[in-house]
Scaffold this motif. Structure first.
Motif, PDB file in Angstrom:
ATOM      1  N   LEU A 106      34.848  35.845  44.136  1.00  0.00           N
ATOM      2  CA  LEU A 106      35.769  34.742  44.407  1.00  0.00           C
ATOM      3  C   LEU A 106      35.075  33.518  45.003  1.00  0.00           C
ATOM      4  O   LEU A 106      35.618  32.417  44.980  1.00  0.00           O
ATOM      5  CB  LEU A 106      36.894  35.205  45.357  1.00  0.00           C
ATOM      6  N   LEU A 145      43.319  32.913  39.681  1.00  0.00           N
ATOM      7  CA  LEU A 145      43.346  33.888  40.779  1.00  0.00           C
ATOM      8  C   LEU A 145      43.141  35.317  40.257  1.00  0.00           C
ATOM      9  O   LEU A 145      43.332  35.594  39.069  1.00  0.00           O
ATOM     10  CB  LEU A 145      44.695  33.813  41.507  1.00  0.00           C
ATOM     11  N   VAL A 146      42.788  36.220  41.172  1.00  0.00           N
ATOM     12  CA  VAL A 146      42.837  37.653  40.891  1.00  0.00           C
ATOM     13  C   VAL A 146      44.083  38.186  41.593  1.00  0.00           C
ATOM     14  O   VAL A 146      44.493  37.618  42.617  1.00  0.00           O
ATOM     15  CB  VAL A 146      41.582  38.404  41.405  1.00  0.00           C
ATOM     16  N   PRO A 147      44.694  39.251  41.090  1.00  0.00           N
ATOM     17  CA  PRO A 147      44.290  40.045  39.950  1.00  0.00           C
ATOM     18  C   PRO A 147      44.782  39.463  38.628  1.00  0.00           C
ATOM     19  O   PRO A 147      45.710  38.657  38.598  1.00  0.00           O
ATOM     20  CB  PRO A 147      45.008  41.380  40.207  1.00  0.00           C
ATOM     21  N   LYS A 165      33.468  31.863  41.147  1.00  0.00           N
ATOM     22  CA  LYS A 165      34.163  32.458  39.996  1.00  0.00           C
ATOM     23  C   LYS A 165      33.495  32.028  38.694  1.00  0.00           C
ATOM     24  O   LYS A 165      33.218  30.835  38.501  1.00  0.00           O
ATOM     25  CB  LYS A 165      35.628  32.001  39.987  1.00  0.00           C
ATOM     26  N   ARG A 199      47.802  46.016  45.087  1.00  0.00           N
ATOM     27  CA  ARG A 199      49.093  46.400  44.477  1.00  0.00           C
ATOM     28  C   ARG A 199      48.880  46.989  43.079  1.00  0.00           C
ATOM     29  O   ARG A 199      49.441  48.032  42.734  1.00  0.00           O
ATOM     30  CB  ARG A 199      49.981  45.160  44.321  1.00  0.00           C
ATOM     31  N   GLU A 230      58.623  38.462  46.713  1.00  0.00           N
ATOM     32  CA  GLU A 230      57.816  37.274  46.452  1.00  0.00           C
ATOM     33  C   GLU A 230      58.466  35.998  46.970  1.00  0.00           C
ATOM     34  O   GLU A 230      57.787  35.019  47.241  1.00  0.00           O
ATOM     35  CB  GLU A 230      57.574  37.126  44.938  1.00  0.00           C
ATOM     36  N   GLU A 264      49.219  37.421  37.791  1.00  0.00           N
ATOM     37  CA  GLU A 264      50.218  37.490  38.874  1.00  0.00           C
ATOM     38  C   GLU A 264      50.579  38.961  39.100  1.00  0.00           C
ATOM     39  O   GLU A 264      51.117  39.635  38.210  1.00  0.00           O
ATOM     40  CB  GLU A 264      51.496  36.692  38.567  1.00  0.00           C
ATOM     41  N   SER A 265      50.303  39.433  40.325  1.00  0.00           N
ATOM     42  CA  SER A 265      50.442  40.873  40.591  1.00  0.00           C
ATOM     43  C   SER A 265      51.833  41.402  40.237  1.00  0.00           C
ATOM     44  O   SER A 265      51.974  42.463  39.636  1.00  0.00           O
ATOM     45  CB  SER A 265      50.086  41.176  42.049  1.00  0.00           C
ATOM     46  N   CYS A 324      41.460  41.927  48.409  1.00  0.00           N
ATOM     47  CA  CYS A 324      42.655  41.206  47.953  1.00  0.00           C
ATOM     48  C   CYS A 324      43.885  42.132  47.945  1.00  0.00           C
ATOM     49  O   CYS A 324      43.914  43.140  47.233  1.00  0.00           O
ATOM     50  CB  CYS A 324      42.392  40.651  46.564  1.00  0.00           C
ATOM     51  N   PRO A 325      44.918  41.803  48.732  1.00  0.00           N
ATOM     52  CA  PRO A 325      46.106  42.662  48.789  1.00  0.00           C
ATOM     53  C   PRO A 325      46.878  42.690  47.465  1.00  0.00           C
ATOM     54  O   PRO A 325      47.544  43.678  47.153  1.00  0.00           O
ATOM     55  CB  PRO A 325      46.966  42.025  49.891  1.00  0.00           C
ATOM     56  N   PHE A 326      46.745  41.613  46.683  1.00  0.00           N
ATOM     57  CA  PHE A 326      47.477  41.558  45.405  1.00  0.00           C
ATOM     58  C   PHE A 326      46.791  42.452  44.369  1.00  0.00           C
ATOM     59  O   PHE A 326      47.456  43.097  43.561  1.00  0.00           O
ATOM     60  CB  PHE A 326      47.560  40.101  44.927  1.00  0.00           C
TER      61      PHE A 326
HETATM   62  N1  LIG Z   1      50.526  35.260  43.586  1.00  0.00           N
HETATM   63  C1  LIG Z   1      49.246  35.819  43.240  1.00  0.00           C
HETATM   64  C2  LIG Z   1      48.335  35.683  44.422  1.00  0.00           C
HETATM   65  C3  LIG Z   1      46.908  36.105  44.093  1.00  0.00           C
HETATM   66  C4  LIG Z   1      45.895  35.567  45.111  1.00  0.00           C
HETATM   67  O1  LIG Z   1      46.230  34.774  46.015  1.00  0.00           O
HETATM   68  N2  LIG Z   1      44.633  36.001  44.964  1.00  0.00           N
HETATM   69  C5  LIG Z   1      43.581  35.514  45.816  1.00  0.00           C
HETATM   70  C6  LIG Z   1      42.790  36.663  46.432  1.00  0.00           C
HETATM   71  S1  LIG Z   1      43.711  37.536  47.643  1.00  0.00           S
HETATM   72  C7  LIG Z   1      42.581  34.722  44.973  1.00  0.00           C
HETATM   73  O2  LIG Z   1      42.405  34.950  43.782  1.00  0.00           O
HETATM   74  N3  LIG Z   1      41.880  33.782  45.620  1.00  0.00           N
HETATM   75  C8  LIG Z   1      40.841  33.016  44.984  1.00  0.00           C
HETATM   76  C9  LIG Z   1      41.096  31.560  45.045  1.00  0.00           C
HETATM   77  O3  LIG Z   1      42.014  31.130  45.743  1.00  0.00           O
HETATM   78  O4  LIG Z   1      40.341  30.822  44.384  1.00  0.00           O
HETATM   79  C10 LIG Z   1      49.453  37.288  42.818  1.00  0.00           C
HETATM   80  O5  LIG Z   1      50.412  37.898  43.306  1.00  0.00           O
HETATM   81  O6  LIG Z   1      48.697  37.794  41.985  1.00  0.00           O
END
Ligand SMILES: N[C@@H](CCC(=O)N[C@@H](CS)C(=O)NCC(=O)O)C(=O)O
Length: 405
Positions: free
Chosen positions: A87, A102-104, A90, A68, A150, A115-116, A63-65
């Motif tokens: 994921l 979502l993560v993180p 969950k 960060r 963002e 939210e990252s 996960c790129p977020f």
């Molecule tokens: N805007 C969020 C985006 C986080 C995000 O998209 N995380 C993805 C992993 S890269 C996730 O949790 N995906 C699981 C899902 O969609 O259920 C942030 O910046 O933290």
């Protein structure tokens, strides 16, 4: 004498490898991932103290977020603990805890932040603004750039060029033009302050972009035949990559090119059209990275062997359902790989390294080839080892594979 008798034991390999690397991970028996990196600043905590930050991140470290947040924690030298979230399944306690699911997400001294971008800003607030400029005017500009990262459509446009399935060449050309226009904007922004970063010093703005630009630089050559690194249209972005490359925290958290390439194909089903980038020869020949890769393989061999026996297809070669000879051949080739990582000098192994008695057994050679090809693509950085170690590992697997037949 059989090769089995001449290759070092796991214990010997592990001991030598450990002496040559400072990288350490903890094992997580029976769990996924099977190992976990130790935050570089954990030693700063008195023993038996709970770290001030708990990071919830994805099990595969894709996960790129999450990257960060990990990057900022390492840069700021904040000790933290990690809780991995699968994921694909969950846990309910997590979806109940985090409104976006979502993560993180993090708990900072028990307080939830998600939210990252908001996590990065909260870390600055709680642990000192080391990743935002002191000068008020520049500070406001940096904060605005973090917001822009963002909201300026960067991610949508650049990933569309990478992942979309265009109907024809015109549509692809339009996606590319939109992509290049977005990067031109970044190029201009990078030119506003002297030095390679978005503002005067390394900051949250760099952290916002780095996981995404890294994934693009690794994947565009393979999936779009487009090169970001070395592209004369983007000299500042290239200088920025160079500057990031000097940061130890970046090397702890980044993934390697092949991990990124495989993820795009497996997760997003994108078909490669170009060749993979060559494995970075500086990383593959670095003693430290080779030792880290050998240390990881030796330490985690039981999980690796179990995975190979279950998932690589080698069990199809078992005679009369007896897996023991197959397991022995898997074990042998993994030891040859660890041995090459420690003792090889970058030159090809002499032909027939698996020579002697075993080389006459085609099953042993076939199991060796499958084992090496499988682990080469199975390892994943930074989930299993650092990106540099993963590069050394894949280069060594290629070399040993070339000596099997
Ligand atoms: N805007 C969020 C985006 C986080 C995000 O998209 N995380 C993805 C992993 S890269 C996730 O949790 N995906 C699981 C899902 O969609 O259920 C942030 O910046 O933290």
């Amino acid at each position: 004498m059989s090769i089995q008798d001449t290759v070092s034991s796991w214990e010997q390999l592990f001991e030598i490898a450990q002496k040559n690397t400072s990288a350490r991970r903890v094992r997580r028996p029976g769990q996924s991932p099977s190992t976990e990196p130790i935050p570089s600043s954990l030693h700063k905590l008195p023993p038996d103290t709970t770290p001030p930050v708990l990071l919830y991140r994805d099990t595969n470290s894709w996960c790129p977020f999450c990257e960060r947040v990990w990057f900022a924690l390492e840069e700021k030298e904040i000790p933290f603990a990690t809780e991995f979230i699968d994921l694909s399944n969950k846990p309910k306690w997590y979806t109940d805890l985090v409104p976006t699911t979502l993560v993180p997400a993090v708990k900072i001294e028990g307080q939830l932040v998600y939210e990252s971008k908001d996590i990065l800003l909260a870390l600055e607030e709680k642990f000192g603004t080391t990743l935002l400029p002191d000068d008020p005017e520049e500070n406001a500009i940096a904060r605005q750039l973090v917001e822009d990262a963002e909201t300026n459509g960067f991610r949508e446009v650049v990933y569309k060029f990478l992942r979309a399935t265009p109907a024809d060449a015109d549509e692809l050309a339009n996606l590319q033009a939109a992509f290049e226009a977005k990067l031109d904007e970044l190029e201009q922004t990078l030119g506003k302050y002297p030095g390679p970063y978005f503002v005067s010093n390394f900051s949250l703005v760099d952290i916002m972009y780095s996981p995404h630009l890294d994934r693009l630089a690794a994947n565009l050559p393979v999936y779009r035949g487009y090169h970001l690194k070395g592209n004369e249209r983007f000299p500042r972005i290239n200088a920025w990559f160079e500057a990031l490359n000097q940061r130890p925290a970046y090397h702890r958290v980044k993934s390697d090119n092949i991990t990124n390439n495989l993820l795009l194909r497996r997760r997003w089903g994108v078909e490669p059209i170009g060749n993979p980038l060559p494995l970075n020869s500086v990383d593959s020949q670095s003693i430290e990275y080779r030792a880290e890769a050998a240390e990881r393989l030796s330490d985690n061999r039981e999980v690796a062997i179990g995975d190979i026996l279950k998932n690589s297809g080698v069990q199809a070669l078992a005679k009369d359902g007896d897996i023991s000879a197959i397991q022995e051949a898997v074990d042998l080739h993994l030891r040859l790989l660890a041995d090459y990582l420690i003792n090889g000098n970058g030159a090809p192994l002499p032909g027939g390294r698996t020579g002697g008695k075993d080389s006459t057994d085609p099953i042993v050679a076939a199991v060796g080839a499958i084992t090496l090809a499988y682990v080469r693509n199975r390892i994943c950085a930074p989930r299993d080892m650092s990106a540099g170690a993963a590069t050394a590992f894949r280069a060594a697997a290629d070399k040993v594979l070339a000596s099997v037949y």
